[in-house]
Design an enzyme around this catalytic site. Structure first.
Site, PDB file in Angstrom:
ATOM      1  N   ASP A   1       0.986  -1.386  -0.105  1.00  7.08           N
ATOM      2  CA  ASP A   1       0.032  -0.083  -0.099  1.00  7.08           C
ATOM      3  C   ASP A   1       0.818   1.258  -0.058  1.00  7.08           C
ATOM      4  O   ASP A   1       1.884   1.410   0.424  1.00  7.08           O
ATOM      5  CB  ASP A   1      -0.843  -0.009   0.952  1.00  7.08           C
TER       6      ASP A   1
ATOM      7  N   HIS B   1       3.671  -2.191   3.044  1.00  3.68           N
ATOM      8  CA  HIS B   1       3.643  -1.103   2.607  1.00  3.68           C
ATOM      9  C   HIS B   1       5.079  -0.768   1.866  1.00  3.68           C
ATOM     10  O   HIS B   1       6.168  -0.905   2.363  1.00  3.68           O
ATOM     11  CB  HIS B   1       3.401   0.127   3.578  1.00  3.68           C
TER      12      HIS B   1
HETATM   13 NI    NI Z   1      -2.563   2.810   3.383  1.00  2.00          NI
END
Ligand code: NI
Length: 495
Positions: free
Chosen positions: A296, A440
């Protein structure tokens, strides 16, 4: 956008009669009004070589009491600008923390900072930071524009465009004049040019000096952006040498005007085919043990390295990209797509969509869809809600716009970086057939954890697929929320 120019001019007149609530050039919040004199022609960041984005985040669905998401650009040739932006981001974060306090609140306090390039030329670079702060049930917005002089390698605030204190005071008088006749709601007498009042200035294409004020600074908060354009011929005598060079670079001649603004990432026909992994279907998750790695908040400075290693290991993943980052670095999206990964939608600037109204939710998602489609020629159909926060409004918009919502059931908890071995442990420990694993690609430590995660999960017999492949021929449906590809949630879509 060109087609709306004439009508936008009319809309502006209507707005202006109400005072000074002028339309902002804000991708997240407002509509562009090209005829508006306080509009700045933002530079398409995809055209700027050596540009990457940095992100600072805080907050998570299961812990913490605040949401923070700050992005800003870094240019390879302008390290001093990067440092100044980082310091500014840290200052805003510190101020917000102090104001928000540590007490849990519902909805959570939130700080969201994104950026635009108000100039990018050999003469001057300008980054406009736009901050939205959600405290006590309302949003307040502020802008600040930092300038960089490539000829000296120095960064300055917006007042560096002006030649000293006297010039600043004269500018304040000109700003007051511009406010004359614009309604009684603006406190003209408050314009002094002192403090941070002139901290967001840039030039429009005519070379006029656009001075913009924060919400609530000079007028009732509900008026939103308040700005004036000081005509070029009056502003020029007040400018510093750098200010004049910046003004000349911004002013576009007739040829520039004929060309119009840089191609917008939002002008893409909405009919792009749906995004899929080019290698979807090569693994049957009804037979194989599958997991979906999801990354992400990117693309960011470590995304290229991650793509290299996934390619080496022949592993596919799903990237939930932030629209602003995607528009700035479309080449990384093309790599994702070309190398068999799936690109999903993580909103335009990572605001908590669960406390936005439906039109803003739709705007944030559709802008991101367009930015992705511009880059890869395919439109994402999966949305990962920022912070995993889902509301009824978000579900309704998702259903209407054709998005399936995807959260996760294994969290490597790498939001604040953290130690690489811990991230790897958490990514591996909770894995099970059908797991959707959250990571991430904006953190160096997360990317560094990936080789270990791959090795250990492979050792347990897992195959790596994109999210829709977990669901096989049943597919994924718009408006539904998917947390895991394992059996229970497959039978129990949550809408
Ligand atoms: Ni996010």
């Amino acid at each position: 956008m060109h087609k709306t120019r004439f009508f936008s001019g009319i809309a502006l007149l209507a707005l202006s009669t109400g005072g000074c609530g002028l339309a902002a050039a804000s991708p997240e919040r407002d509509v562009l009004v090209p005829a508006e004199p306080t509009l700045i022609d933002f530079v398409d960041p995809a055209t700027v070589p050596g540009l990457t984005t940095e992100t600072i985040t805080e907050g998570h669905a299961t812990r913490g009491s605040r949401y923070v998401h700050i992005t800003y650009p870094e240019l390879s040739g302008a390290p001093a600008l990067g440092r100044a932006l980082r310091e500014q981001a840290q200052r805003e974060l510190g101020d917000f923390r102090a104001r928000a306090g540590g007490e849990p609140a519902d909805p959570r306090p939130e700080l969201n900072v994104d950026w635009q390039l108000a100039a990018a030329s050999p003469q001057a670079i300008a980054v406009r930071l736009r901050s939205g702060e959600y405290l006590r049930a309302s949003w307040e917005n502020a802008t600040r524009t930092l300038w960089y002089d490539p000829s000296t390698g120095r960064t300055t605030g917006s007042t560096g465009l002006v030649a000293g204190g006297d010039a600043l005071r004269r500018l304040a008088e000109l700003v007051k004049e511009q406010f004359a006749g614009r309604g009684a709601q603006v406190e003209r007498s408050e314009v002094t040019g002192g403090g941070d009042q002139f901290d967001s200035m840039a030039f429009n294409r005519e070379g006029d000096l656009v001075v913009e004020f924060d919400d609530c600074q000079l007028a009732p908060c509900q008026l939103g952006r308040v700005a004036v354009a000081v005509p070029a011929k009056r502003a020029t005598p007040l400018l510093s040498a750098f200010g004049r060079r910046a003004q000349q670079a911004a002013a576009k001649g007739p040829a520039g005007r004929r060309g119009g603004p840089a191609a917008s990432p939002f002008a893409v026909p909405p009919r792009s085919p749906e995004a899929t992994s080019s290698r979807a279907g090569t693994v049957d998750c009804a037979v194989a043990k599958c997991v979906a790695l999801t990354f992400d908040d990117g693309p960011g400075p470590y995304t290229a390295e991650l793509l290299d290693l996934l390619k080496r290991e022949q592993v596919r993943a799903t990237f939930f990209v932030v629209g602003g980052n995607a528009a700035a670095q479309p080449g990384l999206l093309r790599r994702m797509s070309d190398e068999g990964h799936l690109v999903g939608n993580h909103s335009w600037s990572h605001t908590d969509l669960s406390k936005q109204g439906n039109p803003k939710i739709a705007d944030s998602l559709e802008r991101t869809r367009s930015a992705v489609a511009t880059a890869i020629g395919q439109a994402p159909t999966l949305v990962r809600p920022p912070y995993g926060a889902v509301s009824k409004g978000l579900r309704n918009v998702a259903r209407e716009k054709g998005y399936a919502l995807v959260t996760w059931d294994v969290d490597a908890m790498d939001q604040q970086g953290g130690a690489t071995p811990d991230i790897a442990d958490r990514g591996v420990r909770g894995a099970h057939p059908g797991a959707i694993i959250l990571l991430h690609d904006i953190h160096r430590e997360s990317v560094a954890a990936v080789p270990d995660i791959l090795k250990r999960l492979r050792g347990k017999g897992y195959s790596f697929v994109t999210v829709p492949e977990l669901y096989g021929p049943a597919g994924m449906q718009a408006g539904r929320l998917y947390r895991s590809g394992s059996e229970p949630s497959r039978k129990q879509p949550l809408t």
